[in-house]
Design a protein around this motif. Structure first.
Motif, PDB file in Angstrom:
ATOM      1  N   PHE A  13      23.646  37.215  13.238  1.00 25.83           N
ATOM      2  CA  PHE A  13      23.208  38.299  12.351  1.00 25.83           C
ATOM      3  C   PHE A  13      21.928  37.879  11.655  1.00 25.83           C
ATOM      4  O   PHE A  13      21.884  36.854  10.989  1.00 25.83           O
ATOM      5  CB  PHE A  13      24.282  38.608  11.300  1.00 25.83           C
ATOM      6  N   ARG A  15      19.115  39.446   9.038  1.00 20.97           N
ATOM      7  CA  ARG A  15      18.652  40.549   8.197  1.00 20.97           C
ATOM      8  C   ARG A  15      17.501  40.032   7.379  1.00 20.97           C
ATOM      9  O   ARG A  15      17.508  38.894   6.935  1.00 20.97           O
ATOM     10  CB  ARG A  15      19.765  41.003   7.246  1.00 20.97           C
ATOM     11  N   VAL A  21      23.082  34.286  10.098  1.00 20.32           N
ATOM     12  CA  VAL A  21      24.476  33.858  10.233  1.00 20.32           C
ATOM     13  C   VAL A  21      24.832  33.745  11.709  1.00 20.32           C
ATOM     14  O   VAL A  21      24.731  34.711  12.457  1.00 20.32           O
ATOM     15  CB  VAL A  21      25.431  34.878   9.565  1.00 20.32           C
ATOM     16  N   ALA A  23      27.614  33.907  13.517  1.00 21.68           N
ATOM     17  CA  ALA A  23      29.018  34.261  13.344  1.00 21.68           C
ATOM     18  C   ALA A  23      29.849  33.771  14.525  1.00 21.68           C
ATOM     19  O   ALA A  23      30.959  33.293  14.358  1.00 21.68           O
ATOM     20  CB  ALA A  23      29.167  35.761  13.173  1.00 21.68           C
ATOM     21  N   SER A  43      39.881  32.909   7.997  1.00 21.66           N
ATOM     22  CA  SER A  43      38.944  33.951   7.629  1.00 21.66           C
ATOM     23  C   SER A  43      37.494  33.522   7.888  1.00 21.66           C
ATOM     24  O   SER A  43      37.101  32.425   7.516  1.00 21.66           O
ATOM     25  CB  SER A  43      39.136  34.256   6.145  1.00 21.66           C
ATOM     26  N   GLY A  44      36.732  34.369   8.557  1.00 20.85           N
ATOM     27  CA  GLY A  44      35.317  34.114   8.744  1.00 20.85           C
ATOM     28  C   GLY A  44      34.970  33.251   9.940  1.00 20.85           C
ATOM     29  O   GLY A  44      33.805  32.934  10.160  1.00 20.85           O
ATOM     30  N   CYS A  45      35.956  32.864  10.752  1.00 22.94           N
ATOM     31  CA  CYS A  45      35.650  31.958  11.855  1.00 22.94           C
ATOM     32  C   CYS A  45      35.075  32.703  13.058  1.00 22.94           C
ATOM     33  O   CYS A  45      34.683  32.076  14.046  1.00 22.94           O
ATOM     34  CB  CYS A  45      36.878  31.156  12.259  1.00 22.94           C
ATOM     35  N   GLY A  46      35.025  34.017  13.017  1.00 21.53           N
ATOM     36  CA  GLY A  46      34.359  34.761  14.074  1.00 21.53           C
ATOM     37  C   GLY A  46      35.274  35.533  15.010  1.00 21.53           C
ATOM     38  O   GLY A  46      34.831  36.040  16.044  1.00 21.53           O
ATOM     39  N   SER A  48      36.924  38.528  14.617  1.00 21.85           N
ATOM     40  CA  SER A  48      36.641  39.959  14.723  1.00 21.85           C
ATOM     41  C   SER A  48      35.288  40.218  15.362  1.00 21.85           C
ATOM     42  O   SER A  48      35.140  41.133  16.171  1.00 21.85           O
ATOM     43  CB  SER A  48      36.669  40.620  13.347  1.00 21.85           C
ATOM     44  N   VAL A  49      34.304  39.411  15.005  1.00 21.12           N
ATOM     45  CA  VAL A  49      32.976  39.614  15.574  1.00 21.12           C
ATOM     46  C   VAL A  49      33.026  39.423  17.096  1.00 21.12           C
ATOM     47  O   VAL A  49      32.388  40.159  17.852  1.00 21.12           O
ATOM     48  CB  VAL A  49      31.941  38.681  14.911  1.00 21.12           C
ATOM     49  N   PRO A  59      26.917  46.507  15.028  1.00 23.28           N
ATOM     50  CA  PRO A  59      25.750  47.321  14.663  1.00 23.28           C
ATOM     51  C   PRO A  59      24.573  46.966  15.570  1.00 23.28           C
ATOM     52  O   PRO A  59      24.330  45.789  15.847  1.00 23.28           O
ATOM     53  CB  PRO A  59      25.486  46.922  13.207  1.00 23.28           C
ATOM     54  N   GLU A 180      44.392  41.323  14.391  1.00 20.37           N
ATOM     55  CA  GLU A 180      45.333  41.235  13.275  1.00 20.37           C
ATOM     56  C   GLU A 180      46.169  42.517  13.170  1.00 20.37           C
ATOM     57  O   GLU A 180      46.224  43.148  12.118  1.00 20.37           O
ATOM     58  CB  GLU A 180      44.570  41.030  11.948  1.00 20.37           C
TER      59      GLU A 180
HETATM   60  N1  LIG Z   1      27.649  42.894   9.955  1.00 21.75           N
HETATM   61  C1  LIG Z   1      27.557  41.629   9.575  1.00 21.75           C
HETATM   62  N2  LIG Z   1      26.404  41.152   9.022  1.00 21.75           N
HETATM   63  C2  LIG Z   1      26.321  39.850   8.640  1.00 21.75           C
HETATM   64  N3  LIG Z   1      27.296  38.934   8.785  1.00 21.75           N
HETATM   65  C3  LIG Z   1      28.468  39.327   9.306  1.00 21.75           C
HETATM   66  C4  LIG Z   1      28.659  40.692   9.742  1.00 21.75           C
HETATM   67  N4  LIG Z   1      29.938  40.800  10.226  1.00 21.75           N
HETATM   68  C5  LIG Z   1      30.494  39.559  10.106  1.00 21.75           C
HETATM   69  N5  LIG Z   1      29.622  38.679   9.556  1.00 21.75           N
HETATM   70  C6  LIG Z   1      29.880  37.249   9.322  1.00 21.75           C
HETATM   71  O1  LIG Z   1      30.318  36.655  10.532  1.00 21.75           O
HETATM   72  C7  LIG Z   1      31.298  35.652  10.310  1.00 21.75           C
HETATM   73  C8  LIG Z   1      32.557  35.907  11.156  1.00 21.75           C
HETATM   74  O2  LIG Z   1      33.148  37.116  10.739  1.00 21.75           O
HETATM   75  P1  LIG Z   1      34.460  37.729  11.371  1.00 21.75           P
HETATM   76  O3  LIG Z   1      34.653  39.079  10.760  1.00 21.75           O
HETATM   77  O4  LIG Z   1      34.421  37.645  12.846  1.00 21.75           O
HETATM   78  O5  LIG Z   1      35.585  36.752  10.853  1.00 21.75           O
HETATM   79  P2  LIG Z   1      37.135  36.756  11.213  1.00 21.75           P
HETATM   80  O6  LIG Z   1      37.404  35.500  11.937  1.00 21.75           O
HETATM   81  O7  LIG Z   1      37.524  38.031  11.869  1.00 21.75           O
HETATM   82  O8  LIG Z   1      37.781  36.643   9.770  1.00 21.75           O
HETATM   83  P3  LIG Z   1      39.028  37.413   9.106  1.00 21.75           P
HETATM   84  O9  LIG Z   1      40.217  36.548   9.401  1.00 21.75           O
HETATM   85  O10 LIG Z   1      38.689  37.371   7.633  1.00 21.75           O
HETATM   86  O11 LIG Z   1      39.107  38.795   9.669  1.00 21.75           O
HETATM   87  C9  LIG Z   1      31.535  35.666   8.801  1.00 21.75           C
HETATM   88  O12 LIG Z   1      30.787  34.624   8.229  1.00 21.75           O
HETATM   89  C10 LIG Z   1      31.030  37.011   8.351  1.00 21.75           C
HETATM   90  O13 LIG Z   1      30.614  36.971   7.013  1.00 21.75           O
END
Ligand SMILES: Nc1ncnc2c1ncn2[C@@H]1O[C@H](COP(=O)(O)OP(=O)(O)OP(=O)(O)O)[C@@H](O)[C@H]1O
Ligand SMILES: Nc1ncnc2c1ncn2[C@@H]1O[C@H](COP(=O)(O)OP(=O)(O)O)[C@@H](O)[C@H]1O
Ligand code: SF4
Ligand SMILES: [Mg+2]
Ligand SMILES: [Mg+2]
Lengths: 327, 365
Positions: A13, A15, A21, A23, A43-46, A48-49, A59, A180
């Motif tokens: 990401f 911006r 980031v 991700a 949380s935040g390990c990537g 969902s992304v 996006p 999840e």
């Molecule tokens: N649209 C975005 N713009 C900038 N950073 C993003 C965006 N979406 C996710 N991130 C960042 O990418 C990283 C991974 O996010 P992700 O949502 O994949 O985490 P996750 O493993 O699904 O966590 P959770 O268990 O909290 O759902 C995080 O640091 C998050 O802040």
């Protein structure tokens, strides 16, 4: 060849005015038909992304996707929006944590299910309505014919999640991604939904990517497990092997820090120190090094490579936990 | 045995459901807590488990009188709290503190850690002067494992686990005897939960604190509690010493709840027997008559269950509210299928008034 092959997937990401980031930072895994593959991590390990990237739902602006995702011969990451939309909902479907925000609030669920059947399976209105009732019945929604006319807000959280699953499986997708799917639900409802997902995989030979932070859920239903940390897979193994002989210090740390229902009061938990905020960028060494008790000089400087073993178990660590030390 | 620190008798908290725009008309009550008896022994941990909406938080708040009970009695160290005049109650507050689930929303983002901690001390007139207060604060910081430099920082500068430490410190500076912790670790990452659980344990050992820990996670509750109470729709259905409850759950709901918790061990997962409950939790505004669990109970019997409310009674050292606990436990009664009844979420019925289009076509599927 597997049904889905993900190779070196990365999502960055960028911006203006904000820190870049990474991700997802080079994730590889594969999924076969009828197989349940877990992406597990905090949380935040990537997690969902990763799934959003596979579904083409990130996006357009700001997110840069690299690597490859081969779905039965089609490169998902190279598809234009239109072809992606055809695949989405037909061959690949997704279930999210919060069913309310992924169901359309102003359309009765029956119409939301029939729409999918008409659009993707070319059914006539009548046949689709009949099949929709069948689907609601199959996911365990009582009195399905009447439920077809109801709006999402008229259903409880568990029933909404079932409705969402009905929509996801309506067009008999070959791959289902569940992000999840039970985190917002109570445990007794979670047990119902997990049972339903297992049944679907068994009966339809669907491939399932299960995204979760809960190692208990993983232990109960996933064939292959990928543990993610800071955007990379740090350990990957078949279910029994991962729990019997975890090698990566992070996996071991997680297992030691979770309170277990079958372990009593007085047993001390061993937490992992620090928090996920204390990461090293992968380019400078092992991201887990700042929190790791087994850190050695070789942990810093270069990113540790994934070490394969002959059993298909692999880990990203230069000083892995010896097998016998687990308990 | 000494007198328990907290004794709750037949406690009820009913929230009125009102309709009408100008004149509120009461059309019913949500019976969030509907007749709870329990005792928290001094220096021990009482764990309260149950699914969301069963009334755990309301019970915790009512014990501290952060929510006024509708009926019943709460005695703290022998003093009846429900009848205490406000001024006296304020004095008691210092002795009983609360820790919340989401440390971020319970901490004022504009206050730095020092002023968060000083505030409580000043409000209760603790510490003669600034110096003495400084000393208390620095001792507390040590106890919860936060560095000195944390004092000048603001909540958003900390990670979730550290924020929860700040929340614990805020409760601890006042030197309380009782701490009610409502979901203290459920907002935290798995690797951080253990840090906070261990911290709570250590503080109890050092300071002799008494805890009432509220959580939906049975594994967490088992880990930190001496006694566990299981709630269903506003009432306790079972209460037993932690290990006993897990070894031999007697109430059908407890059995189902425990069989539903995933254990991070494939060997255990493959062996275990699951008791899948049908359907959802009924609404506390309209609880089923008789045994509140009878609509979902796999052991429900044609007599008594649907029309006679079981009371908590002693069965071999466990308190359990089920007419058939002995027969179920001995295997004399068998499980059967349950038909699912549809439960409406609150505010059910009407179709949505505001029609809005999805932001992106097809984004809902
Ligand atoms: N649209 C975005 N713009 C900038 N950073 C993003 C965006 N979406 C996710 N991130 C960042 O990418 C990283 C991974 O996010 P992700 O949502 O994949 O985490 P996750 O493993 O699904 O966590 P959770 O268990 O909290 O759902 C995080 O640091 C998050 O802040
Ligand atoms: N201030 C309030 N007004 C009306 N209803 C409430 C209020 N607080 C809680 N409730 C209701 O009381 C029931 C129990 O809530 P709560 O104690 O928060 O449950 P838990 O903590 O077990 O999830 C729920 O149905 C909830 O909606
Ligand atoms: S009293 Fe009847 S319905 Fe209630 S838990 Fe016991 S068997 Fe089930
Ligand atoms: Mg996520
Ligand atoms: Mg609550």
């Amino acid at each position: 060849m597997a049904l889905l092959d993900v190779e070196d997937l990365s999502v960055t990401f960028r911006r203006r005015g904000q820190r870049t980031v990474h991700a997802v930072d080079g994730v590889s895994f594969s999924v076969d038909a009828g197989e349940v593959v877990a992406l597990v991590g905090e949380s935040g390990c990537g997690k969902s992304v990763t799934s959003l990237a596979l579904m083409g739902l990130l996006p357009r602006r700001g997110a840069q996707v690299g690597g490859s995702a081969n779905f039965d011969g089609t490169e998902l990451l190279a598809l234009d929006q239109r072809s992606m939309r055809d695949i989405r909902g037909k061959d690949v479907a997704m279930i999210f944590q919060d069913p309310l925000s992924s169901l359309n609030p102003v359309i009765p669920i029956g119409i939301q299910v029939t729409e999918v059947l008409v659009r993707h399976r070319g059914m006539s209105g009548d046949a689709a309505r009949k099949e929709a009732a069948n689907l609601l019945d199959r996911v365990g929604i009582p009195d399905p014919r009447r439920r077809l006319k109801e709006y999402p807000h008229q259903l409880s959280g568990g029933m909404r999640q079932r409705a969402l699953i009905a929509i996801a499986v309506a067009c008999q997708p070959r791959l289902l991604i569940a992000d999840e799917p039970t985190t917002a639900l109570d445990v007794t409802i979670q047990a119902q939904i997990l049972e339903l997902l297992k049944e679907l995989v068994r009966d339809s030979n669907t491939a399932l990517i299960m995204i979760t932070h809960d190692l208990g859920v993983v232990a109960g239903m996933c064939d292959m497990i990928n543990v993610l940390y800071a955007g990379r897979v740090v350990e990957s193994a078949r279910r029994k092997e991962l729990f019997a002989a975890p090698r990566h210090p992070y996996t071991v740390g997680l297992l030691r820090s979770i309170p277990r229902l079958d372990v009593g009061r007085g047993e001390k938990l061993t937490p992992i120190r620090g928090s996920v905020r204390d990461v090293l960028p992968w380019s400078e060494g092992c991201a887990f090094a700042p929190r790791c008790d087994r850190r050695i000089d070789a942990s810093i400087g270069e990113p540790p490579p994934m070490v394969p073993t002959h059993t298909g178990h692999s880990y990203r660590c230069v000083n892995p936990v010896p097998v016998e030390e687990k308990a | 045995m000494s007198q328990p620190l907290v004794e709750v008798r037949d406690l009820k908290v009913h929230f009125p459901i009102t309709t009408g725009v100008i004149f509120d008309r009461v059309v019913g009550h949500v019976k969030a807590v509907d007749g709870v008896d329990l005792a928290v022994p001094r220096g021990k941990t009482y764990g309260l488990v149950g699914e969301s909406g069963c009334g755990k938080s309301t019970l915790g708040r009512a014990i501290l009188r952060l929510t006024e009970p509708t009926a019943g009695s709460v005695r703290f160290d022998g003093v009846e709290l429900t009848k205490l005049p406000p001024a006296k109650m304020r004095g008691m507050r210092r002795r009983m503190q609360m820790i919340f689930q989401d440390p971020m929303s319970s901490l004022d983002p504009r206050q730095n850690v020092e002023s968060i901690l000083v505030e409580g001390l000043q409000a209760h007139g603790i510490g003669a002067d600034r110096n003495e207060r400084r000393k208390i604060i620095s001792k507390t910081l040590d106890a919860v494992g936060l560095p000195k430099w944390a004092l000048s920082r603001y909540p958003h500068e900390f990670s979730g686990g550290q924020r929860q430490r700040i929340g614990i410190a805020r409760a601890l500076v006042l030197g309380p005897e009782l701490i009610v912790a409502d979901e203290p670790v459920s907002a935290l990452d798995v690797s951080i939960q253990a840090q906070v659980i261990n911290l709570l344990d250590e503080l109890q050992d050092e300071l002799g604190l008494t805890y009432l820990v509220i959580a939906h996670d049975l594994a967490v509750v088992r880990h930190i509690s001496d006694v566990v109470g299981v709630m269903y729709l506003g009432a306790l259905v079972e209460e037993a010493p932690s290990d006993r409850l897990y070894r031999e759950p007697l109430h059908p709901y407890t059995r189902a709840l425990m069989s539903a918790v995933p254990v991070p061990d494939p060997e255990v997962e493959d062996r275990r027997e699951r008791i899948l409950l049908a359907g959802d939790l009924p609404s506390p505004a309209n609880p089923p008559p008789g045994c509140r669990f009878h609509t979902r109970c796999p052991w429900a019997q044609p007599t008594r269950c649907a029309d006679e409310r079981p009371v908590l009674r002693d069965v071999g050292g466990t308190r359990v509210a089920c007419h058939w606990a002995e027969q179920i436990n001995s295997g004399e009664l068998r499980r059967h299928e349950v038909r699912v009844e549809l439960i409406r979420p609150e505010g059910e019925g009407e179709t949505p008034g505001v029609v809005s289009a999805p932001s992106e076509p097809g984004s809902y599927v």
